[in-house]
Design a protein around this motif. Structure first.
Motif, PDB file in Angstrom:
ATOM      1  N   GLU A 162       2.405   1.644  -3.410  1.00  0.00           N
ATOM      2  CA  GLU A 162       1.414   2.112  -4.375  1.00  0.00           C
ATOM      3  C   GLU A 162       1.155   3.604  -4.194  1.00  0.00           C
ATOM      4  N   TYR A 163       1.130   4.048  -2.944  1.00  0.00           N
ATOM      5  CA  TYR A 163       0.958   5.471  -2.660  1.00  0.00           C
ATOM      6  C   TYR A 163       2.138   6.267  -3.228  1.00  0.00           C
ATOM      7  N   LYS A 164       3.345   5.762  -3.027  1.00  0.00           N
ATOM      8  CA  LYS A 164       4.533   6.424  -3.564  1.00  0.00           C
ATOM      9  C   LYS A 164       4.472   6.474  -5.087  1.00  0.00           C
TER      10      LYS A 164
ATOM     11  N   THR B 161       1.807   6.579  -6.922  1.00  0.00           N
ATOM     12  CA  THR B 161       0.834   7.610  -7.253  1.00  0.00           C
ATOM     13  C   THR B 161       1.463   8.992  -7.141  1.00  0.00           C
ATOM     14  N   GLN B 162       2.243   9.200  -6.077  1.00  0.00           N
ATOM     15  CA  GLN B 162       2.915  10.489  -5.903  1.00  0.00           C
ATOM     16  C   GLN B 162       3.861  10.769  -7.067  1.00  0.00           C
TER      17      GLN B 162
ATOM     18  N   SER C  76       0.830  -1.200   0.000  1.00  0.00           N
ATOM     19  CA  SER C  76       0.000   0.000   0.000  1.00  0.00           C
ATOM     20  C   SER C  76       0.872   1.262   0.000  1.00  0.00           C
ATOM     21  N   LYS C  77       1.921   1.254   0.815  1.00  0.00           N
ATOM     22  CA  LYS C  77       2.828   2.401   0.860  1.00  0.00           C
ATOM     23  C   LYS C  77       3.528   2.600  -0.477  1.00  0.00           C
TER      24      LYS C  77
END
Length: 100
Positions: free
Chosen positions: A42-44, A46-47, A39-40
Motif C-alpha cells: 500500500e505504501y508503494k 501511494t508512492q 502495508s508495504k
C-alpha cells in the motif's frame, strides 16, 4: 528510471519473502506477515500515485512554459511586422522624394 528499478527489486523481495516455509508458521504469524506485506505494498502504491501526480504536474508546467514561449514569439512576430511596415513606408517616401 532508478526509482522504478528499486521498486521492482523491493517488490521481488516481497514475493520471495512469501515463500517462507508456511508449514512452520502459525496462522497468527502468517496474518502478521501478510499484513506487513500488504502495508508495504500500500505504501508503494501511494508512492506510485504521488509520482504519477508529480509527472502530470510537470507535464502541465512544461505545457505552460511552451505556451508562454509561443505567445512571446507571436508578439515578436507582430513587432517585426510593424517594423517591416515602417521600413516599407520609409522606402516609399524616399522613392517618392527621388521622383520629384
Amino acid at each position: 528510471m532508478k526509482r522504478s528499478d528499486v521498486f521492482l527489486k523491493e517488490l521481488q523481495d516481497l514475493k520471495t519473502g512469501m515463500n517462507i516455509n508456511e508449514k512452520s508458521l502459525s496462522n497468527s504469524s502468517k496474518v502478521i506477515i501478510l499484513e506487513r506485506k500488504k502495508s508495504k505494498l500500500e505504501y508503494k502504491l501511494t508512492q506510485i500515485q504521488e509520482e504519477v501526480e508529480k509527472e502530470i504536474e510537470d507535464c502541465f508546467d512544461y505545457l505552460s512554459m511552451k505556451q508562454a514561449n509561443i505567445e512571446t514569439l507571436s508578439n515578436m512576430d507582430v513587432y517585426i511586422n510593424d517594423e517591416i511596415s515602417k521600413v516599407e513606408q520609409l522606402i516609399e517616401k524616399i522613392k517618392v522624394a527621388n521622383n520629384e
